[in-house]
Design a protein around this motif. Sequence first.
Motif, short mmCIF file in Angstrom:
data_model
loop_
_atom_site.label_atom_id
_atom_site.label_comp_id
_atom_site.label_asym_id
_atom_site.label_seq_id
_atom_site.Cartn_x
_atom_site.Cartn_y
_atom_site.Cartn_z
N GLY A 64 0.82 -1.21 0.00
CA GLY A 64 0.00 0.00 0.00
C GLY A 64 0.85 1.25 0.00
N GLY A 65 0.18 2.40 -0.12
CA GLY A 65 0.89 3.68 -0.05
C GLY A 65 0.57 4.59 -1.20
N VAL A 66 1.36 5.65 -1.34
CA VAL A 66 1.06 6.71 -2.30
C VAL A 66 1.34 6.28 -3.74
CG1 VAL A 66 3.33 7.79 -1.97
CG2 VAL A 66 1.43 9.14 -2.87
N MET A 67 0.42 6.63 -4.63
CA MET A 67 0.58 6.42 -6.07
C MET A 67 0.13 7.67 -6.81
SD MET A 67 -0.66 2.56 -7.06
CE MET A 67 0.03 2.78 -8.73
N HIS A 194 5.91 5.41 0.92
CA HIS A 194 5.77 6.48 1.90
C HIS A 194 5.67 7.87 1.29
CE1 HIS A 194 7.70 9.48 4.72
NE2 HIS A 194 6.68 9.05 5.44
N SER A 195 6.45 8.16 0.25
CA SER A 195 6.43 9.53 -0.28
C SER A 195 6.82 9.57 -1.75
CB SER A 195 7.38 10.43 0.52
OG SER A 195 8.73 10.12 0.27
N LEU A 196 6.29 10.60 -2.43
CA LEU A 196 6.65 10.91 -3.82
C LEU A 196 6.99 12.39 -3.89
CD1 LEU A 196 3.93 9.09 -5.99
CD2 LEU A 196 6.32 8.43 -5.70
N ARG A 197 8.04 12.69 -4.64
CA ARG A 197 8.42 14.09 -4.86
C ARG A 197 8.90 14.22 -6.31
NH1 ARG A 197 12.87 17.65 -4.42
NH2 ARG A 197 12.30 19.68 -3.54
N PHE A 198 8.33 15.18 -7.04
CA PHE A 198 8.67 15.35 -8.45
C PHE A 198 8.23 16.73 -8.93
CE2 PHE A 198 4.53 13.38 -8.02
CZ PHE A 198 3.73 14.13 -8.85
N ASN A 210 3.32 12.89 1.23
CA ASN A 210 3.72 11.86 2.19
C ASN A 210 2.50 11.09 2.67
OD1 ASN A 210 6.73 12.59 2.76
ND2 ASN A 210 5.63 14.54 2.87
N CYS A 211 2.69 9.81 2.91
CA CYS A 211 1.57 8.94 3.27
C CYS A 211 2.07 7.94 4.32
CB CYS A 211 1.09 8.21 2.01
SG CYS A 211 -0.29 7.10 2.26
N LYS A 229 6.01 11.68 11.53
CA LYS A 229 7.12 12.23 10.73
C LYS A 229 6.79 12.16 9.25
CE LYS A 229 11.39 11.78 11.56
NZ LYS A 229 12.77 11.30 11.74
N THR A 230 7.16 13.18 8.51
CA THR A 230 6.95 13.16 7.07
C THR A 230 8.22 12.83 6.31
OG1 THR A 230 7.33 15.56 6.94
CG2 THR A 230 5.04 14.81 7.19
N HIS A 231 9.37 13.10 6.93
CA HIS A 231 10.65 12.83 6.26
C HIS A 231 11.47 11.85 7.10
CE1 HIS A 231 9.43 16.68 4.46
NE2 HIS A 231 10.07 16.25 3.41
N PHE A 232 12.11 10.91 6.39
CA PHE A 232 12.97 9.93 7.04
C PHE A 232 14.34 9.96 6.41
CE2 PHE A 232 8.78 8.29 8.05
CZ PHE A 232 8.91 7.91 9.38
#
Length: 232
Positions: A64-67, A194-198, A210-211, A229-232
């Motif tokens: 599961g998670g962000v798409m 957990h996260s996508l950045r683009f 973030n998810c 937390k949003t960043h790891f």
Amino acid sequence: MKISILYEDNHLLLVEKPINIPVQADRTGDSDFLSMLKQDLKIRYQKPGNVYLGLVHRLDRPVGGVMVFAKTSKAASRMSDLIRRQAMDRKYLAVVRGVPQKNQAVLEHHLIKNNRENKVYTVTANHKKAKKALLDYRTIAKTEELSLLSVQLHTGRPHQIRVQLSANGTPIYGDQKYGQNINRPGQQIALWAHSLRFEHPVNKEMVEVNCPPPKEQYPWGIWKKLHNKTHF
């Protein structure tokens, strides 16, 4: 099923994929996430006829998670190009069996997929069908038996994180395919997008979503303090 929308505009739709649902229709005939999203768009925007929604990338069925999906063909083409250029920052959380020898490292393997078995294997670099797989991980927390890792993908091979972490001696908790010697049937795989950045394909602004994983579900709940937390 309630759909958790994380970001949406005229071009993109970022959502939380539930666990154990295929991203697109497969031979099982089970309900798939892409069809659910198209139906949701059709209802929410009262669209007649077929709804366009482009599949940009995939997650394994149990994960599961962000798409991110594309709502226009132009956005779909540009997002596919982002992935080809490895310009999308994709981070995952994984709970693995044991403790990695190194707290953080870059893992490089060469992989082939057996389509009949739907399973991926590590091979030598000179194998004629080998494809290079690259990721890096960092250990966030650990117990005596389990470790929580932050994983960043640099290539997008099938089952890549699952295969590489298993090959590194730390199979993912609950993974029946690549950790069958240590995991028990019925355990849910602890891998989460957990996260996508683009860069947005149209307006060129940075998009970051973030998810968090489901904190009520074992083994994620072991580290409840980290869930905000949003960043790891």
